[in-house]
Motif scaffolding. Structure first.
Motif, PDB file in Angstrom:
ATOM      1  N   ASN A  15       0.849  -1.173   0.000  1.00  0.00           N
ATOM      2  CA  ASN A  15       0.000   0.000   0.000  1.00  0.00           C
ATOM      3  C   ASN A  15       0.898   1.242   0.000  1.00  0.00           C
ATOM      4  O   ASN A  15       1.676   1.432   0.947  1.00  0.00           O
ATOM      5  CB  ASN A  15      -0.889  -0.032   1.240  1.00  0.00           C
ATOM      6  N   PRO A  16       0.833   2.094  -1.018  1.00  0.00           N
ATOM      7  CA  PRO A  16       1.665   3.293  -1.021  1.00  0.00           C
ATOM      8  C   PRO A  16       1.458   4.196   0.185  1.00  0.00           C
ATOM      9  O   PRO A  16       2.397   4.882   0.616  1.00  0.00           O
ATOM     10  CB  PRO A  16       1.238   4.006  -2.313  1.00  0.00           C
ATOM     11  N   ALA A  17       0.248   4.211   0.740  1.00  0.00           N
ATOM     12  CA  ALA A  17       0.004   5.024   1.932  1.00  0.00           C
ATOM     13  C   ALA A  17       0.832   4.517   3.106  1.00  0.00           C
ATOM     14  O   ALA A  17       1.369   5.303   3.900  1.00  0.00           O
ATOM     15  CB  ALA A  17      -1.479   5.013   2.287  1.00  0.00           C
ATOM     16  N   VAL A  18       0.962   3.205   3.219  1.00  0.00           N
ATOM     17  CA  VAL A  18       1.797   2.613   4.263  1.00  0.00           C
ATOM     18  C   VAL A  18       3.264   2.929   3.986  1.00  0.00           C
ATOM     19  O   VAL A  18       4.024   3.278   4.903  1.00  0.00           O
ATOM     20  CB  VAL A  18       1.569   1.091   4.343  1.00  0.00           C
ATOM     21  N   THR A  19       3.671   2.815   2.734  1.00  0.00           N
ATOM     22  CA  THR A  19       5.058   3.116   2.370  1.00  0.00           C
ATOM     23  C   THR A  19       5.413   4.562   2.712  1.00  0.00           C
ATOM     24  O   THR A  19       6.473   4.832   3.297  1.00  0.00           O
ATOM     25  CB  THR A  19       5.282   2.860   0.867  1.00  0.00           C
ATOM     26  N   ILE A  20       4.542   5.488   2.362  1.00  0.00           N
ATOM     27  CA  ILE A  20       4.795   6.903   2.665  1.00  0.00           C
ATOM     28  C   ILE A  20       4.825   7.131   4.170  1.00  0.00           C
ATOM     29  O   ILE A  20       5.703   7.847   4.691  1.00  0.00           O
ATOM     30  CB  ILE A  20       3.723   7.792   2.007  1.00  0.00           C
ATOM     31  N   GLY A  21       3.885   6.523   4.891  1.00  0.00           N
ATOM     32  CA  GLY A  21       3.876   6.665   6.343  1.00  0.00           C
ATOM     33  C   GLY A  21       5.148   6.140   6.983  1.00  0.00           C
ATOM     34  O   GLY A  21       5.710   6.775   7.888  1.00  0.00           O
ATOM     35  N   LEU A  22       5.623   4.996   6.503  1.00  0.00           N
ATOM     36  CA  LEU A  22       6.854   4.419   7.042  1.00  0.00           C
ATOM     37  C   LEU A  22       8.079   5.246   6.669  1.00  0.00           C
ATOM     38  O   LEU A  22       9.022   5.348   7.456  1.00  0.00           O
ATOM     39  CB  LEU A  22       7.024   2.987   6.526  1.00  0.00           C
TER      40      LEU A  22
ATOM     41  N   ILE B   4      -8.533   3.229   0.937  1.00  0.00           N
ATOM     42  CA  ILE B   4      -7.426   3.302   1.907  1.00  0.00           C
ATOM     43  C   ILE B   4      -6.092   2.793   1.350  1.00  0.00           C
ATOM     44  O   ILE B   4      -5.188   2.468   2.103  1.00  0.00           O
ATOM     45  CB  ILE B   4      -7.755   2.601   3.241  1.00  0.00           C
ATOM     46  N   ASN B   5      -5.994   2.754   0.027  1.00  0.00           N
ATOM     47  CA  ASN B   5      -4.821   2.208  -0.645  1.00  0.00           C
ATOM     48  C   ASN B   5      -4.875   2.650  -2.100  1.00  0.00           C
ATOM     49  O   ASN B   5      -5.737   2.186  -2.854  1.00  0.00           O
ATOM     50  CB  ASN B   5      -4.836   0.682  -0.551  1.00  0.00           C
ATOM     51  N   PRO B   6      -3.998   3.567  -2.510  1.00  0.00           N
ATOM     52  CA  PRO B   6      -4.072   4.073  -3.883  1.00  0.00           C
ATOM     53  C   PRO B   6      -4.020   3.004  -4.963  1.00  0.00           C
ATOM     54  O   PRO B   6      -4.785   3.058  -5.932  1.00  0.00           O
ATOM     55  CB  PRO B   6      -2.864   5.005  -3.966  1.00  0.00           C
ATOM     56  N   VAL B   7      -3.129   2.019  -4.835  1.00  0.00           N
ATOM     57  CA  VAL B   7      -3.013   1.023  -5.905  1.00  0.00           C
ATOM     58  C   VAL B   7      -4.143   0.012  -5.856  1.00  0.00           C
ATOM     59  O   VAL B   7      -4.460  -0.607  -6.869  1.00  0.00           O
ATOM     60  CB  VAL B   7      -1.651   0.295  -5.868  1.00  0.00           C
ATOM     61  N   ARG B   8      -4.776  -0.168  -4.692  1.00  0.00           N
ATOM     62  CA  ARG B   8      -5.933  -1.048  -4.619  1.00  0.00           C
ATOM     63  C   ARG B   8      -7.036  -0.548  -5.551  1.00  0.00           C
ATOM     64  O   ARG B   8      -7.815  -1.324  -6.100  1.00  0.00           O
ATOM     65  CB  ARG B   8      -6.458  -1.105  -3.181  1.00  0.00           C
TER      66      ARG B   8
END
Length: 263
Positions: free
Chosen positions: A67-74, A212-216
């Motif tokens: 999930n890019p949102a998780v990647t950005i958050g991390l 809640i996930n751009p690529v999803r």
């Protein structure tokens, strides 16, 4: 972890995530599916199990961002190098597209039967006729299998909903910490994250379908646009930016909030 680890783990993990997540949407939507009309509970738990499976598969390889949102958050939190972010995002998008194609293959006969069924097509034409003429062009009869869409089309509200839901997801992931090997949230973390996704779907999924996930959303929407599906309708590109921008903002906010409150 190496670049090949990131690519393999994120591509396979995200593909499985979308295969099972969009798969439950297909199972509930398509007319000749045994699970047709199983309802919102089936969808929310199906997506939760999809997250669990994808995270379990990829956790020890790439950390299972998926999930890019998780990647950005991390990356904002400091757990992921910014130099690795482009590879994560590209792998996640590729995996999402592969997963969407696999759903089409698994339900190939059901897609064709559904999209050539006179009752389905007539019902969809009826729904389009009830839409406010000022609203954006409506999606095709199976776009909801691939991508999300709002119940009330209001860009500000839709973005805010996605931001709030994504903050909950990413903050829940960040506060779990890394496992002892430093390679992700671990098996228990995957289960907790899956349950968080179920909770988000039940509590916050009603307005927009909780991308809640751009690529999803983006990966399967691209596949929907490309697949040779009869009578599939449009891919609703006018809405497509919202489930990309909203989760990215939410992921960034969650990373910043974690650094302020928990670091």
């Amino acid at each position: 972890m190496s670049s090949s680890d990131i690519f393999i783990g994120e591509t396979i993990g995200t593909a499985v995530l979308i295969l099972l997540g969009a798969g439950v949407c297909a199972a509930v939507t398509l007319k000749h599916s045994k699970a047709r009309n199983a309802g919102w509970l089936a969808i929310t738990f199906g997506w939760g199990f999809a997250v669990l499976t994808g995270a379990y598969l990829a956790g020890g390889v790439s950390g299972a961002h998926l999930n890019p949102a998780v990647t950005i958050g991390l990356a904002i939190e400091g757990g992921t190098k910014w130099s690795d972010v482009p590879l994560y995002l590209a792998s996640e998008l590729l995996g999402a597209m592969i997963g969407a194609v696999l759903v089409w293959l698994a339900y190939y006969g059901q897609f064709r039967a559904h999209l050539t069924d006179p009752e389905v097509l007539e019902a969809h034409r009826g729904e389009e006729g009830m839409v406010d003429p000022a609203a954006a062009p409506q999606a095709g009869p199976v776009l909801g299998i691939f991508s999300t869409g709002p119940e009330i089309r209001n860009a500000v509200q839709n973005v805010v909903t996605e931001v709030i839901a994504t903050v909950v997801l990413v903050l829940a992931i960040l506060t779990q910490g890394l496992n002892d090997n430093g390679n992700g949230i671990g098996t228990l973390g995957a289960l907790i994250t899956a349950l968080v996704v179920v909770g988000i779907g039940l509590s916050l999924g009603g307005p927009t379908g909780y991308a809640i996930n751009p690529v999803r959303d983006l990966g399967p929407r691209i596949v929907h646009a490309l697949l040779p599906l009869p009578n599939k309708g449009g891919s609703d590109w006018g809405y497509a930016w919202i489930p990309v921008v909203g989760p990215l903002i939410g992921g960034a906010l969650a990373g910043g909030l974690y650094n302020l409150a928990f670091a």
